[in-house]
Design a protein around this motif. Structure first.
Motif, PDB file in Angstrom:
ATOM      1  N   LYS A 189       0.772  -1.259  -0.184  1.00 30.36           N
ATOM      2  CA  LYS A 189      -0.008   0.136   0.135  1.00 30.36           C
ATOM      3  C   LYS A 189       0.999   1.114  -0.001  1.00 30.36           C
ATOM      4  O   LYS A 189       0.628   2.281   0.736  1.00 30.36           O
ATOM      5  N   ALA A 190       2.021   1.055  -0.670  1.00 34.26           N
ATOM      6  CA  ALA A 190       2.876   2.542  -0.813  1.00 34.26           C
ATOM      7  C   ALA A 190       3.550   2.125  -2.017  1.00 34.26           C
ATOM      8  O   ALA A 190       3.738   1.100  -2.784  1.00 34.26           O
ATOM      9  N   PRO A 191       4.088   3.298  -2.673  1.00 34.80           N
ATOM     10  CA  PRO A 191       4.996   3.291  -3.833  1.00 34.80           C
ATOM     11  C   PRO A 191       6.397   2.878  -3.688  1.00 34.80           C
ATOM     12  O   PRO A 191       6.968   2.645  -2.582  1.00 34.80           O
ATOM     13  N   THR A 192       6.962   2.196  -4.656  1.00 36.10           N
ATOM     14  CA  THR A 192       8.117   1.524  -4.836  1.00 36.10           C
ATOM     15  C   THR A 192       9.311   2.642  -4.995  1.00 36.10           C
ATOM     16  O   THR A 192       8.960   3.587  -5.474  1.00 36.10           O
ATOM     17  N   ARG A 193      10.487   2.350  -4.695  1.00 37.34           N
ATOM     18  CA  ARG A 193      11.525   3.390  -4.957  1.00 37.34           C
ATOM     19  C   ARG A 193      11.498   4.650  -4.531  1.00 37.34           C
ATOM     20  O   ARG A 193      11.674   5.739  -5.292  1.00 37.34           O
ATOM     21  N   ILE A 194      10.884   4.912  -3.314  1.00 38.11           N
ATOM     22  CA  ILE A 194      10.409   5.907  -2.867  1.00 38.11           C
ATOM     23  C   ILE A 194      12.028   6.483  -2.112  1.00 38.11           C
ATOM     24  O   ILE A 194      12.725   5.947  -1.501  1.00 38.11           O
ATOM     25  N   ILE A 195      12.072   7.835  -2.302  1.00 38.17           N
ATOM     26  CA  ILE A 195      12.970   8.820  -1.568  1.00 38.17           C
ATOM     27  C   ILE A 195      12.801   9.282  -0.270  1.00 38.17           C
ATOM     28  O   ILE A 195      13.477   9.193   0.718  1.00 38.17           O
ATOM     29  N   GLY A 196      11.576   9.780  -0.253  1.00 36.55           N
ATOM     30  CA  GLY A 196      11.190  10.409   1.079  1.00 36.55           C
ATOM     31  C   GLY A 196       9.790  11.065   0.907  1.00 36.55           C
ATOM     32  O   GLY A 196       9.302  11.184  -0.171  1.00 36.55           O
ATOM     33  N   ILE A 197       9.168  11.539   1.892  1.00 38.59           N
ATOM     34  CA  ILE A 197       7.940  12.321   2.089  1.00 38.59           C
ATOM     35  C   ILE A 197       8.286  13.883   2.223  1.00 38.59           C
ATOM     36  O   ILE A 197       9.118  14.124   3.063  1.00 38.59           O
ATOM     37  N   LEU A 198       7.662  14.609   1.264  1.00 36.62           N
ATOM     38  CA  LEU A 198       7.874  16.101   1.235  1.00 36.62           C
ATOM     39  C   LEU A 198       7.012  16.530   2.575  1.00 36.62           C
ATOM     40  O   LEU A 198       6.136  16.295   2.802  1.00 36.62           O
ATOM     41  N   THR A 199       8.016  17.483   3.242  1.00 42.11           N
ATOM     42  CA  THR A 199       7.374  18.257   4.037  1.00 42.11           C
ATOM     43  C   THR A 199       7.485  19.698   4.085  1.00 42.11           C
ATOM     44  O   THR A 199       8.442  19.948   3.035  1.00 42.11           O
ATOM     45  N   ASP A 200       7.023  20.659   4.842  1.00 43.41           N
ATOM     46  CA  ASP A 200       7.018  21.926   4.529  1.00 43.41           C
ATOM     47  C   ASP A 200       6.657  22.446   3.125  1.00 43.41           C
ATOM     48  O   ASP A 200       7.228  23.118   2.638  1.00 43.41           O
ATOM     49  N   VAL A 201       5.494  21.836   2.743  1.00 42.94           N
ATOM     50  CA  VAL A 201       4.734  21.862   1.609  1.00 42.94           C
ATOM     51  C   VAL A 201       3.568  23.128   1.649  1.00 42.94           C
ATOM     52  O   VAL A 201       3.032  23.145   2.611  1.00 42.94           O
ATOM     53  N   CYS A 202       3.728  24.276   0.815  1.00 45.95           N
ATOM     54  CA  CYS A 202       2.708  25.091   0.852  1.00 45.95           C
ATOM     55  C   CYS A 202       2.244  25.574  -0.520  1.00 45.95           C
ATOM     56  O   CYS A 202       3.110  25.136  -1.452  1.00 45.95           O
ATOM     57  N   ASP A 203       1.084  26.215  -0.696  1.00 47.02           N
ATOM     58  CA  ASP A 203       0.771  26.880  -1.980  1.00 47.02           C
ATOM     59  C   ASP A 203       0.470  25.482  -2.744  1.00 47.02           C
ATOM     60  O   ASP A 203       0.768  25.701  -4.209  1.00 47.02           O
ATOM     61  N   ASP A 204      -0.066  24.388  -2.391  1.00 48.51           N
ATOM     62  CA  ASP A 204      -0.181  23.374  -3.193  1.00 48.51           C
ATOM     63  C   ASP A 204      -1.393  23.512  -3.921  1.00 48.51           C
ATOM     64  O   ASP A 204      -2.652  23.883  -3.497  1.00 48.51           O
ATOM     65  N   GLU A 205      -1.422  23.109  -5.368  1.00 53.32           N
ATOM     66  CA  GLU A 205      -2.646  23.300  -6.297  1.00 53.32           C
ATOM     67  C   GLU A 205      -2.630  22.125  -6.986  1.00 53.32           C
ATOM     68  O   GLU A 205      -1.687  21.958  -7.734  1.00 53.32           O
ATOM     69  N   THR A 244      -4.061  15.710 -19.361  1.00 48.78           N
ATOM     70  CA  THR A 244      -2.960  15.563 -18.162  1.00 48.78           C
ATOM     71  C   THR A 244      -3.298  16.546 -17.067  1.00 48.78           C
ATOM     72  O   THR A 244      -3.896  17.767 -17.468  1.00 48.78           O
ATOM     73  N   SER A 245      -3.226  16.005 -15.922  1.00 49.59           N
ATOM     74  CA  SER A 245      -3.801  16.843 -14.820  1.00 49.59           C
ATOM     75  C   SER A 245      -1.955  17.574 -14.209  1.00 49.59           C
ATOM     76  O   SER A 245      -1.138  17.196 -14.546  1.00 49.59           O
ATOM     77  N   GLU A 246      -2.422  18.732 -13.403  1.00 47.30           N
ATOM     78  CA  GLU A 246      -1.266  19.461 -12.935  1.00 47.30           C
ATOM     79  C   GLU A 246      -1.340  19.423 -11.381  1.00 47.30           C
ATOM     80  O   GLU A 246      -2.264  19.333 -10.823  1.00 47.30           O
ATOM     81  N   LEU A 247       0.016  19.675 -10.937  1.00 45.03           N
ATOM     82  CA  LEU A 247       0.365  19.754  -9.530  1.00 45.03           C
ATOM     83  C   LEU A 247       1.394  20.843  -9.520  1.00 45.03           C
ATOM     84  O   LEU A 247       2.482  20.843  -9.921  1.00 45.03           O
ATOM     85  N   ASN A 248       0.944  21.934  -8.632  1.00 43.31           N
ATOM     86  CA  ASN A 248       2.179  22.678  -8.421  1.00 43.31           C
ATOM     87  C   ASN A 248       2.077  22.989  -6.925  1.00 43.31           C
ATOM     88  O   ASN A 248       1.205  22.928  -6.380  1.00 43.31           O
ATOM     89  N   LEU A 249       3.422  23.283  -6.430  1.00 41.15           N
ATOM     90  CA  LEU A 249       3.420  23.380  -4.991  1.00 41.15           C
ATOM     91  C   LEU A 249       4.905  24.081  -4.838  1.00 41.15           C
ATOM     92  O   LEU A 249       5.915  24.201  -5.564  1.00 41.15           O
ATOM     93  N   ARG A 250       4.957  24.501  -3.554  1.00 43.85           N
ATOM     94  CA  ARG A 250       6.080  24.946  -2.978  1.00 43.85           C
ATOM     95  C   ARG A 250       6.647  24.300  -2.021  1.00 43.85           C
ATOM     96  O   ARG A 250       5.984  24.147  -0.998  1.00 43.85           O
ATOM     97  N   VAL A 251       7.915  24.081  -2.007  1.00 41.94           N
ATOM     98  CA  VAL A 251       8.610  23.198  -0.641  1.00 41.94           C
ATOM     99  C   VAL A 251       9.940  24.082  -0.201  1.00 41.94           C
ATOM    100  O   VAL A 251      10.827  24.734  -0.979  1.00 41.94           O
ATOM    101  N   TYR A 252       9.800  24.189   0.971  1.00 39.47           N
ATOM    102  CA  TYR A 252      10.847  25.173   1.602  1.00 39.47           C
ATOM    103  C   TYR A 252      11.874  24.269   2.274  1.00 39.47           C
ATOM    104  O   TYR A 252      11.657  23.494   2.391  1.00 39.47           O
ATOM    105  N   ARG A 253      12.943  24.983   2.514  1.00 40.48           N
ATOM    106  CA  ARG A 253      14.272  24.749   3.254  1.00 40.48           C
ATOM    107  C   ARG A 253      14.909  25.905   3.887  1.00 40.48           C
ATOM    108  O   ARG A 253      14.835  26.989   3.442  1.00 40.48           O
ATOM    109  N   ILE A 254      15.257  25.600   5.112  1.00 38.79           N
ATOM    110  CA  ILE A 254      16.013  26.631   5.853  1.00 38.79           C
ATOM    111  C   ILE A 254      17.440  26.926   5.228  1.00 38.79           C
ATOM    112  O   ILE A 254      18.173  25.838   5.175  1.00 38.79           O
TER     113      ILE A 254
END
Length: 144
Positions: A30-46, A54-64
């Motif tokens: 019940k999960a994808p294979t070849r996963i690198i990690g789960i994105l955190t600190d995501v905002c402005d997801d559309e 085709t569908s679109e996914l737009n988002l912003r990921v922050y890093r300090i």
């Protein structure tokens, strides 16, 4: 697709995993294979769902940003999140739980208030078929 709402009738946040190309969903795990990690600190997801294209996914990921005076000892950022942030690149896959895979088409790097971010534009996995030739099969070639 399952869209979930909380008790206040607000949409639950998306769970987005970064995966290597060639990843597939494993029904047993019940999960994808070849996963690198789960994105955190995501905002402005559309998420724009199109059922005839085709569908679109737009988002912003922050890093300090370390250079602008941020102290990593007081932040919750670890080496794993830094490595995950650096691995967000074109052609990698984003898996959105209960929706499907998206291919990262464009990544724009920026900085705002001492925090580095990446603006990500991704399209649904059907874009992998764009530009591929489909062989012509004559009628009555196969019997079903």
């Amino acid at each position: 697709m399952h869209v979930k709402f909380n008790s206040l009738n607000q949409h639950e946040p998306l769970v987005i995993s970064l995966c290597d190309p060639g990843s597939r969903y494993d029904d047993r795990l019940k999960a994808p294979t070849r996963i690198i990690g789960i994105l955190t600190d995501v905002c402005d997801d559309e998420l724009i769902l199109n059922f005839n294209t085709t569908s679109e996914l737009n988002l912003r990921v922050y890093r300090i940003d370390r250079k602008n005076g941020s102290d990593l000892s007081t932040s919750i950022e670890s080496e794993e999140t830094i490595e995950l942030f650096n691995k967000i690149q074109n052609r990698r896959l984003l898996f959105v739980k209960d929706i499907g895979y998206f291919v990262i088409e464009d990544v724009v790097i920026g900085c705002e208030d001492g925090k580095s971010y990446k603006d990500i534009k991704a399209e649904s996995i059907e874009t992998e078929l764009r530009g591929r030739k489909v062989p012509f099969i004559e009628d009555n070639t196969y019997s079903f």
